[in-house]
Design an enzyme around this catalytic site. Structure first.
Site, PDB file in Angstrom:
ATOM      1  NE  ARG A 173     -38.628 -35.657  -7.100  1.00 52.70           N
ATOM      2  CZ  ARG A 173     -38.066 -34.521  -5.541  1.00 52.70           C
ATOM      3  NH1 ARG A 173     -39.196 -34.353  -5.373  1.00 52.70           N
ATOM      4  NH2 ARG A 173     -36.744 -34.867  -5.479  1.00 52.70           N
ATOM      5  CG  HIS A 216     -41.203 -31.020  -6.720  1.00 53.27           C
ATOM      6  ND1 HIS A 216     -42.028 -32.240  -5.679  1.00 53.27           N
ATOM      7  CD2 HIS A 216     -42.483 -29.934  -6.643  1.00 53.27           C
ATOM      8  CE1 HIS A 216     -43.267 -31.488  -6.134  1.00 53.27           C
ATOM      9  NE2 HIS A 216     -43.070 -30.392  -6.274  1.00 53.27           N
ATOM     10  CE1 TYR A 218     -35.220 -32.775  -2.774  1.00 48.69           C
ATOM     11  CE2 TYR A 218     -34.790 -30.779  -3.689  1.00 48.69           C
ATOM     12  CZ  TYR A 218     -35.302 -31.140  -3.641  1.00 48.69           C
ATOM     13  OH  TYR A 218     -36.100 -31.950  -4.702  1.00 48.69           O
TER      14      TYR A 218
END
Length: 368
Positions: free
Chosen positions: A265, A269, A278
């Protein structure tokens, strides 16, 4: 069962030791895996066109969130090969069970992009007709659509149809109980369903290493007796080859099939997420060098399947499509506030009737 027969049964379920691929990260052809056949040049040209269009749609939808036209948008930039291969491997009468991140697949399926984005715009319904399109509503709860796919696949089988179901799921969804129940039920029923796990390495902010210690998510199917495979999810050629084989497997009555696609990805998100909290920029750059769109273009150019004219035509068509999306999403629609009460209960409760009457009186007072 003899030891030899047991060994053969187990081996028939196991995925390849390394993900299947036809093209390296830089787009050069690699030695083809013996068990799989490359798709035709004609199909690959069509896949390339859809990849370009899908990427442009994704960037346009992302821009619409910044303009306030969408409430949220989960980008699938980097996962186009998985979604478009999934759609191309299916027939029109097959069923697709998507997640919230699979808008590109729905557009590739031929659904009006404005309808695809209705749910993400904040509508109370999915925007399109699932029965007419044979595409279930995009599923936000993790893994619940896998159970639905098994049920639909079994229903199709009982009706005597040779249609199948394909359920898309992310790596995070494989940690949910519904996923395991779906695998077990599908195996017991020998339901004609393909499970496509798009392993994009993160369940929002949780990396794969903190989700499982299995050597690959493809091995999750073995304990349930489900034939499994793992594939380079950024290699459209490999994705289409493996998924075509998986679809043929389930359509011929051999039971369910689990495919794990190793992908990434590239964006956050959703537009509400800060992925820099992160994951490191170096990690993203590494995966961007294996971009599925660029990889496919290089692969096809190298084999003489496409040239400059084909690339330009695909990009021009994608720009025209993006303009249609903008026009459709910028069109003002008149909302009916009474829709709040229309589909709550078959027979409205006294409380709903009271609330509806209160709203009516307030709107009438505003008109006066």
């Amino acid at each position: 069962m003899s030891v030899k027969a047991l060994r053969q049964a187990v081996d028939s379920l196991l995925p390849s030791l390394v993900p299947v691929r036809f093209a390296a990260e830089n787009g050069t052809a690699v030695k083809s895996p013996g068990a799989y056949t490359a798709p035709s040049d004609e199909l690959l040209r069509e896949a390339y066109r859809r990849m370009i269009l899908g990427r442009r749609f994704d960037t346009q939808a992302t821009a619409l969130t910044k303009q306030g036209r969408l409430a949220v948008y989960p980008s699938s930039r980097g996962q186009e090969a998985c979604q478009i291969a999934g759609v191309l491997a299916l027939r029109e009468d097959d069923w697709l069970f998507p997640t919230y991140r699979d808008s590109v697949a729905l557009v590739s399926r031929g659904i009006d992009p404005v309808e695809v984005l209705t749910l993400l715009q904040g509508g109370w319904h999915c925007g399109y007709d699932p029965a007419a399109t044979r595409v279930a509503p995009q599923c936000t709860p993790l893994a619940t659509q896998t159970i639905h796919a098994v049920g639909m696949a079994e229903a199709l089988r009982r009706k005597g149809e040779d249609s199948i179901a394909m359920a898309f799921i992310g790596d995070g969804g494989t940690s949910e109980g519904d996923f395991h129940e779906a695998l077990n039920s599908a195996a017991v029923l020998r339901a004609p369903v393909v499970f496509l796990v798009q392993n994009n390495q993160y369940a929002i902010s949780v990396p794969l290493a903190k989700q499982t210690v299995a050597p690959a998510l493809a091995y999750k199917g073995i304990g349930y007796g489900v034939r499994s495979e793992q594939v380079d999810g950024n290699d459209l050629v490999a994705m289409l080859s493996v998924l075509t084989a998986a679809v043929e497997h389930v359509r011929s009555g051999q039971g369910p099939f689990l495919v794990e696609a190793h992908t990434y990805r590239m964006d956050a998100h959703t537009n509400a997420d800060d992925a820099t909290r992160y994951r490191q920029a170096a990690e993203v750059e590494k995966w961007e060098s294996a971009d599925p769109v660029a990889r496919l273009e290089t692969y096809l150019r190298g084999r003489g399947v496409i040239g400059d004219e084909d690339v330009e035509a695909a990009r021009t068509a994608a720009e025209a499509f993006a303009a249609q999306v903008r026009a459709g999403m910028n069109a003002e629609t008149e909302a009916d506030p009474f829709e709040l009460f229309d589909h709550v209960f078959a027979e409205p409760t006294p409380q709903l009737r009271e609330q509806r009457a209160l709203l009516a009186s307030e709107l009438h007072a505003q008109e006066d």
